[in-house]
Design a protein around this motif. Structure first.
Motif, PDB file in Angstrom:
ATOM      1  N   ALA A 139      66.034  42.145  97.687  1.00 32.03           N
ATOM      2  CA  ALA A 139      67.189  41.224  97.743  1.00 32.03           C
ATOM      3  C   ALA A 139      67.071  40.162  96.661  1.00 32.03           C
ATOM      4  O   ALA A 139      68.036  39.885  95.947  1.00 32.03           O
ATOM      5  CB  ALA A 139      67.262  40.565  99.127  1.00 32.03           C
ATOM      6  N   ALA A 140      65.881  39.588  96.517  1.00 35.61           N
ATOM      7  CA  ALA A 140      65.684  38.561  95.479  1.00 35.61           C
ATOM      8  C   ALA A 140      65.875  39.155  94.089  1.00 35.61           C
ATOM      9  O   ALA A 140      66.490  38.530  93.215  1.00 35.61           O
ATOM     10  CB  ALA A 140      64.289  37.942  95.621  1.00 35.61           C
ATOM     11  N   ALA A 141      65.376  40.367  93.892  1.00 40.81           N
ATOM     12  CA  ALA A 141      65.526  41.020  92.583  1.00 40.81           C
ATOM     13  C   ALA A 141      66.996  41.290  92.259  1.00 40.81           C
ATOM     14  O   ALA A 141      67.391  41.239  91.085  1.00 40.81           O
ATOM     15  CB  ALA A 141      64.728  42.316  92.546  1.00 40.81           C
ATOM     16  N   ALA A 142      67.794  41.574  93.269  1.00 42.97           N
ATOM     17  CA  ALA A 142      69.211  41.845  93.045  1.00 42.97           C
ATOM     18  C   ALA A 142      69.918  40.628  92.440  1.00 42.97           C
ATOM     19  O   ALA A 142      70.840  40.772  91.643  1.00 42.97           O
ATOM     20  CB  ALA A 142      69.900  42.236  94.351  1.00 42.97           C
ATOM     21  N   LEU A 143      69.453  39.440  92.810  1.00 40.48           N
ATOM     22  CA  LEU A 143      70.072  38.218  92.278  1.00 40.48           C
ATOM     23  C   LEU A 143      69.466  37.771  90.961  1.00 40.48           C
ATOM     24  O   LEU A 143      70.054  36.954  90.250  1.00 40.48           O
ATOM     25  CB  LEU A 143      69.956  37.062  93.286  1.00 40.48           C
ATOM     26  N   GLY A 144      68.281  38.297  90.656  1.00 37.92           N
ATOM     27  CA  GLY A 144      67.549  37.870  89.472  1.00 37.92           C
ATOM     28  C   GLY A 144      68.054  38.357  88.176  1.00 37.92           C
ATOM     29  O   GLY A 144      69.042  38.717  87.773  1.00 37.92           O
TER      30      GLY A 144
END
Length: 126
Positions: A121-126
């Motif tokens: 999830a964090a990578a999707a926003l990164g």
């Protein structure tokens, strides 16, 4: 309290000792950001899919946790940084739970899977 300030405060609590209430508050804030900002960028949709699954599995007992904070105003760098930082710290919380032998094996495996989902999830926003 402004959304980014609330995310930073919850992040500070997640850096300390494992705190179930802080973890639930982080999940609440992350879901709130997704609800408001989904549709502005497909990354938020990917982010939300991971969160919703994890919330259903690990946070069903914490549905009543609410953080008194304004909704995020816009999808900007400061908001994304606050959300991704908080979600990465939440992933670390779940990693700690995954190795905590006080939990049964199935629960530890669920925490491990949750940590992986949060990192995606964090990578999707990164």
């Amino acid at each position: 309290m402004k959304y980014v300030e609330a995310a930073k405060e919850i992040s500070a609590r997640l850096r300390g000792e494992p705190d179930d209430l802080a973890a639930a508050a982080a999940m609440h804030l992350a879901c709130e950001a997704w609800k408001i900002l989904a549709g502005s960028d497909i990354a938020w949709d990917r982010f939300g899919l991971e969160l919703l699954d994890l919330r259903a599995r690990l946070y069903s007992d914490h549905r009543e946790v609410v953080v008194q904070a304004e909704a995020p105003i816009r999808d900007d760098a400061e908001t994304r940084l606050a959300v991704t930082g908080m979600v990465e710290l939440l992933a670390r919380y779940h990693e700690r739970c995954a190795v905590d032998e006080r939990f049964e094996l199935a629960r530890r495996l669920s925490h491990d899977a949750g940590a992986q989902q949060l990192r995606r999830a964090a990578a999707a926003l990164g």
